[in-house]
Design an enzyme around this catalytic site. Structure first.
Site, PDB file in Angstrom:
ATOM      1  N   GLY A   1       6.413  -5.692   1.159  1.00  0.00           N
ATOM      2  CA  GLY A   1       5.649  -6.781   1.757  1.00  0.00           C
ATOM      3  C   GLY A   1       4.314  -6.269   2.255  1.00  0.00           C
ATOM      4  O   GLY A   1       4.111  -5.065   2.390  1.00  0.00           O
ATOM      5  N   PRO A   2       3.387  -7.163   2.547  1.00  0.00           N
ATOM      6  CA  PRO A   2       2.080  -6.748   3.052  1.00  0.00           C
ATOM      7  C   PRO A   2       2.167  -6.209   4.479  1.00  0.00           C
ATOM      8  O   PRO A   2       3.194  -6.341   5.151  1.00  0.00           O
ATOM      9  CB  PRO A   2       1.236  -8.024   2.985  1.00  0.00           C
ATOM     10  CG  PRO A   2       2.171  -9.144   2.761  1.00  0.00           C
ATOM     11  CD  PRO A   2       3.483  -8.597   2.332  1.00  0.00           C
ATOM     12  N   SER A   3       1.092  -5.622   4.934  1.00  0.00           N
ATOM     13  CA  SER A   3       1.021  -5.076   6.290  1.00  0.00           C
ATOM     14  C   SER A   3       1.344  -6.155   7.317  1.00  0.00           C
ATOM     15  O   SER A   3       0.884  -7.291   7.212  1.00  0.00           O
ATOM     16  CB  SER A   3      -0.385  -4.518   6.543  1.00  0.00           C
ATOM     17  OG  SER A   3      -0.456  -3.941   7.820  1.00  0.00           O
ATOM     18  N   GLY A   4       2.168  -5.788   8.293  1.00  0.00           N
ATOM     19  CA  GLY A   4       2.507  -6.713   9.369  1.00  0.00           C
ATOM     20  C   GLY A   4       3.665  -7.644   9.074  1.00  0.00           C
ATOM     21  O   GLY A   4       4.048  -8.446   9.924  1.00  0.00           O
ATOM     22  N   ALA A   5       4.260  -7.533   7.876  1.00  0.00           N
ATOM     23  CA  ALA A   5       5.362  -8.430   7.505  1.00  0.00           C
ATOM     24  C   ALA A   5       6.670  -8.067   8.197  1.00  0.00           C
ATOM     25  O   ALA A   5       7.567  -8.899   8.287  1.00  0.00           O
ATOM     26  CB  ALA A   5       5.561  -8.435   5.993  1.00  0.00           C
ATOM     27  N   GLY A   6       6.780  -6.827   8.663  1.00  0.00           N
ATOM     28  CA  GLY A   6       8.005  -6.394   9.335  1.00  0.00           C
ATOM     29  C   GLY A   6       8.799  -5.356   8.567  1.00  0.00           C
ATOM     30  O   GLY A   6       9.965  -5.100   8.884  1.00  0.00           O
ATOM     31  N   LYS A   7       8.178  -4.724   7.567  1.00  0.00           N
ATOM     32  CA  LYS A   7       8.873  -3.723   6.751  1.00  0.00           C
ATOM     33  C   LYS A   7       9.400  -2.571   7.597  1.00  0.00           C
ATOM     34  O   LYS A   7      10.575  -2.211   7.510  1.00  0.00           O
ATOM     35  CB  LYS A   7       7.937  -3.150   5.670  1.00  0.00           C
ATOM     36  CG  LYS A   7       7.487  -4.116   4.626  1.00  0.00           C
ATOM     37  CD  LYS A   7       6.603  -3.453   3.586  1.00  0.00           C
ATOM     38  CE  LYS A   7       5.380  -2.763   4.148  1.00  0.00           C
ATOM     39  NZ  LYS A   7       4.413  -3.655   4.806  1.00  0.00           N
ATOM     40  N   THR A   8       8.527  -1.983   8.391  1.00  0.00           N
ATOM     41  CA  THR A   8       8.899  -0.807   9.182  1.00  0.00           C
ATOM     42  C   THR A   8       9.939  -1.154  10.233  1.00  0.00           C
ATOM     43  O   THR A   8      10.909  -0.409  10.425  1.00  0.00           O
ATOM     44  CB  THR A   8       7.644  -0.184   9.822  1.00  0.00           C
ATOM     45  OG1 THR A   8       6.733   0.179   8.776  1.00  0.00           O
ATOM     46  CG2 THR A   8       7.991   1.041  10.646  1.00  0.00           C
TER      47      THR A   8
ATOM     48  N   SER B   1       4.126  -1.870  -2.238  1.00  0.00           N
ATOM     49  CA  SER B   1       4.345  -2.111  -3.680  1.00  0.00           C
ATOM     50  C   SER B   1       3.989  -3.557  -4.048  1.00  0.00           C
ATOM     51  O   SER B   1       4.858  -4.388  -4.278  1.00  0.00           O
ATOM     52  CB  SER B   1       5.755  -1.741  -4.129  1.00  0.00           C
ATOM     53  OG  SER B   1       6.758  -2.358  -3.406  1.00  0.00           O
TER      54      SER B   1
END
Length: 155
Positions: free
Chosen positions: A9-16, A83
């Site tokens: 997902g894009p930055s800030g989506a909550g991946k981390t 990605s």
């Protein structure tokens, strides 16, 4: 039992945030687990790598290979990486035997409010161009195994 959880997902989506929570849960249950954070891999292995499409594709392939090897050796592997293109994620799916795609879905306005790395602010000031999910392309997954609406819960 091993597999790869590919969080995209894009930055800030909550991946981390999602990756860290999964890691802690699986580890507490006694599983052998590793977390490959795209930013962390980039920082440690090739800190001078840029963000051209070719450089990002190379980075994606490196992360795929790392995840494939860890999984092949019995380690549950959680990958947190932008990605941005479906073709890149399909490449990962083909290379990794047991692959679970997770999409933390989150509206742009929420991602911009979170802005954990200050990237949206920089992009809006014109300091960076082609930010994935803003003025750079992000192709949403068509059939991920899991979708998490991360705007509903920030933790």
């Amino acid at each position: 039992m091993s597999f790869v959880i590919w969080i995209t997902g894009p930055s800030g989506a909550g991946k981390t945030t999602l990756a860290n929570a999964l890691y802690k849960k699986l580890e507490s249950m006694g599983y052998r687990v590793e977390l490959l954070d795209g930013d962390g891999v980039r920082r440690k292995l090739y800190p001078n790598l840029g963000f051209s499409e070719e450089e990002r594709w190379m980075h994606n392939r490196v992360v795929v290979e790392m995840a494939r090897r860890l999984s092949r050796n019995g380690i549950i592997t959680i990958v947190s990486v932008v990605s941005p293109y479906r073709a890149w994620r399909e490449y990962a799916r083909k290379e990794i035997e047991k692959f679970v795609e997770v999409y933390p879905r989150c509206p742009l306005e929420v991602r911009m409010k979170r802005d954990p790395k200050g990237l949206y602010s920089k992009a809006l000031r014109g300091e960076i161009k082609g930010l994935t999910g803003l003025d750079g392309e992000y192709e949403e997954p068509e059939n991920p195994e899991v979708v998490v609406d991360t705007d509903k819960n920030d933790r």
